[in-house]
Design a protein around this motif. Sequence first.
Motif, PDB file in Angstrom:
ATOM      1  N   ILE A  60      11.913  -6.990  -3.094  1.00  0.00           N
ATOM      2  CA  ILE A  60      11.327  -6.093  -4.088  1.00  0.00           C
ATOM      3  C   ILE A  60      12.129  -6.678  -5.511  1.00  0.00           C
ATOM      4  CG2 ILE A  60      11.506  -3.661  -4.922  1.00  0.00           C
ATOM      5  CD1 ILE A  60      11.598  -2.785  -2.122  1.00  0.00           C
ATOM      6  N   THR A  61      11.059  -6.628  -6.344  1.00  0.00           N
ATOM      7  CA  THR A  61      11.199  -7.102  -7.596  1.00  0.00           C
ATOM      8  C   THR A  61      10.977  -6.003  -8.728  1.00  0.00           C
ATOM      9  OG1 THR A  61      10.873  -9.348  -6.998  1.00  0.00           O
ATOM     10  CG2 THR A  61      10.803  -8.942  -9.288  1.00  0.00           C
ATOM     11  N   GLU A  62      12.018  -5.770  -9.389  1.00  0.00           N
ATOM     12  CA  GLU A  62      11.514  -4.773 -10.443  1.00  0.00           C
ATOM     13  C   GLU A  62      11.696  -5.178 -11.856  1.00  0.00           C
ATOM     14  OE1 GLU A  62      12.463  -0.454  -8.080  1.00  0.00           O
ATOM     15  OE2 GLU A  62      14.128  -1.282  -9.293  1.00  0.00           O
ATOM     16  N   LEU A  63      11.271  -4.913 -12.762  1.00  0.00           N
ATOM     17  CA  LEU A  63      11.304  -5.386 -14.218  1.00  0.00           C
ATOM     18  C   LEU A  63      11.139  -4.028 -15.344  1.00  0.00           C
ATOM     19  CD1 LEU A  63      11.759  -7.933 -16.001  1.00  0.00           C
ATOM     20  CD2 LEU A  63       9.366  -8.382 -15.945  1.00  0.00           C
ATOM     21  N   THR A  64      11.902  -4.159 -16.160  1.00  0.00           N
ATOM     22  CA  THR A  64      11.562  -3.071 -17.294  1.00  0.00           C
ATOM     23  C   THR A  64      11.597  -3.706 -18.564  1.00  0.00           C
ATOM     24  OG1 THR A  64      12.522  -1.306 -15.815  1.00  0.00           O
ATOM     25  CG2 THR A  64      12.465  -1.201 -18.310  1.00  0.00           C
ATOM     26  N   SER A  67      10.890  -0.642 -25.001  1.00  0.00           N
ATOM     27  CA  SER A  67      10.370  -0.619 -26.319  1.00  0.00           C
ATOM     28  C   SER A  67      11.261  -0.583 -27.418  1.00  0.00           C
ATOM     29  CB  SER A  67       9.121   0.458 -26.365  1.00  0.00           C
ATOM     30  OG  SER A  67       8.197   0.399 -25.330  1.00  0.00           O
ATOM     31  N   GLU A  68      10.715  -1.038 -28.658  1.00  0.00           N
ATOM     32  CA  GLU A  68      11.632  -1.203 -29.809  1.00  0.00           C
ATOM     33  C   GLU A  68      11.725   0.347 -30.206  1.00  0.00           C
ATOM     34  OE1 GLU A  68       8.989  -3.019 -29.436  1.00  0.00           O
ATOM     35  OE2 GLU A  68       9.265  -4.645 -29.441  1.00  0.00           O
ATOM     36  N   THR A  69      13.130   0.613 -30.841  1.00  0.00           N
ATOM     37  CA  THR A  69      13.323   1.928 -31.277  1.00  0.00           C
ATOM     38  C   THR A  69      13.433   1.821 -32.972  1.00  0.00           C
ATOM     39  OG1 THR A  69      14.348   2.553 -29.310  1.00  0.00           O
ATOM     40  CG2 THR A  69      14.921   4.160 -31.398  1.00  0.00           C
ATOM     41  N   TYR A  70      12.773   2.628 -33.637  1.00  0.00           N
ATOM     42  CA  TYR A  70      12.648   2.631 -35.002  1.00  0.00           C
ATOM     43  C   TYR A  70      13.527   3.556 -35.685  1.00  0.00           C
ATOM     44  CZ  TYR A  70       9.234  -0.976 -34.573  1.00  0.00           C
ATOM     45  OH  TYR A  70       8.633  -2.022 -34.179  1.00  0.00           O
ATOM     46  N   PHE A  71      14.441   3.211 -36.538  1.00  0.00           N
ATOM     47  CA  PHE A  71      15.404   4.152 -37.264  1.00  0.00           C
ATOM     48  C   PHE A  71      16.097   5.258 -36.353  1.00  0.00           C
ATOM     49  CE2 PHE A  71      11.652   3.310 -39.802  1.00  0.00           C
ATOM     50  CZ  PHE A  71      12.213   2.649 -40.701  1.00  0.00           C
ATOM     51  N   GLY A  77       5.901   3.568 -28.328  1.00  0.00           N
ATOM     52  CA  GLY A  77       5.126   3.467 -27.109  1.00  0.00           C
ATOM     53  C   GLY A  77       6.377   3.526 -26.204  1.00  0.00           C
ATOM     54  N   PRO A  78       6.046   3.752 -24.807  1.00  0.00           N
ATOM     55  CA  PRO A  78       6.846   3.853 -23.796  1.00  0.00           C
ATOM     56  C   PRO A  78       7.264   2.369 -23.355  1.00  0.00           C
ATOM     57  CG  PRO A  78       4.759   3.948 -22.946  1.00  0.00           C
ATOM     58  CD  PRO A  78       4.575   4.008 -24.318  1.00  0.00           C
ATOM     59  N   ASP A  79       8.319   2.531 -22.294  1.00  0.00           N
ATOM     60  CA  ASP A  79       8.737   1.482 -21.828  1.00  0.00           C
ATOM     61  C   ASP A  79       7.915   1.062 -20.844  1.00  0.00           C
ATOM     62  OD1 ASP A  79      11.190   1.685 -23.398  1.00  0.00           O
ATOM     63  OD2 ASP A  79      12.309   2.659 -21.534  1.00  0.00           O
ATOM     64  N   GLN A  80       7.860  -0.371 -20.573  1.00  0.00           N
ATOM     65  CA  GLN A  80       7.036  -0.977 -19.584  1.00  0.00           C
ATOM     66  C   GLN A  80       7.791  -1.219 -18.241  1.00  0.00           C
ATOM     67  OE1 GLN A  80       3.268  -3.184 -20.925  1.00  0.00           O
ATOM     68  NE2 GLN A  80       4.993  -4.594 -21.655  1.00  0.00           N
ATOM     69  N   LEU A 135       3.469   0.557 -11.764  1.00  0.00           N
ATOM     70  CA  LEU A 135       3.228  -0.118 -12.754  1.00  0.00           C
ATOM     71  C   LEU A 135       3.057   0.829 -13.942  1.00  0.00           C
ATOM     72  CD1 LEU A 135       2.509  -2.559 -14.490  1.00  0.00           C
ATOM     73  CD2 LEU A 135       0.336  -2.467 -13.786  1.00  0.00           C
ATOM     74  N   GLU A 136       3.932   0.652 -15.032  1.00  0.00           N
ATOM     75  CA  GLU A 136       3.947   1.790 -16.139  1.00  0.00           C
ATOM     76  C   GLU A 136       3.863   0.617 -17.496  1.00  0.00           C
ATOM     77  OE1 GLU A 136       7.200   4.509 -16.479  1.00  0.00           O
ATOM     78  OE2 GLU A 136       7.019   4.770 -14.025  1.00  0.00           O
ATOM     79  N   THR A 137       2.663   0.927 -18.275  1.00  0.00           N
ATOM     80  CA  THR A 137       2.552   0.025 -19.395  1.00  0.00           C
ATOM     81  C   THR A 137       2.372   0.586 -20.572  1.00  0.00           C
ATOM     82  OG1 THR A 137      -0.079   0.106 -19.282  1.00  0.00           O
ATOM     83  CG2 THR A 137       1.092  -1.555 -17.823  1.00  0.00           C
TER      84      THR A 137
END
Length: 208
Positions: A60-64, A67-71, A77-80, A135-137
Amino acid sequence: MKSIFRLIPWIAVVLLAILLLLARTDAKQEPELVINRTAVLQEIEALGKMELVKYNFKEITELTQISETYFNLFKLGPDQKIALISTGQAVGCVDLTKLEESDVRVENDTLYVKLPSPEICYYKLDMDKTRIYNLETNWLKDERAFIQEAYKQAEDEIRSAALSSGILSQTRTNAELILKPMLEKISGRAVVIQFSMDVQIGPATQRK
């Protein structure tokens, strides 16, 4: 002069006896076994890149991808996130085409062959048995590139798992078991298998 003529038959007898003795001595000598190193080398090289062991893996391979945070206030947008259930294999081999004539030598009644170090000749995913189960994109990101990165990470995990499982050691053992009797039959002599000291993993591009 007469005495010399009288000796001729005796001289002929002595010469004949010497010739018979030499012929009998030559007949007792066994023919010398000559090993042509080049011929033996060509026999080995003809085997090419010899695959000696295959390890199968399921993981099982998991990858996250964060997303960039501003200020420190909001994200673009959400994390992938992705999770793979993957199946794959790694194959250990010895590349016999790397042999040189100096790697084959004969000492007394023994043939010594120094083989290249074992290596992982390729590792790959079985795409027919690999599935994305989560999958969350992020619609602002490149979804295809993110999925391909997950596949690449899963392949790299196969290589790491194979190395930690001792695939190179098993490749070496199998090479001795398979090649030793084969070379003994070719050469007609006892064979000692040796290996180069450097450890080869195989380039990352050798995925199939």
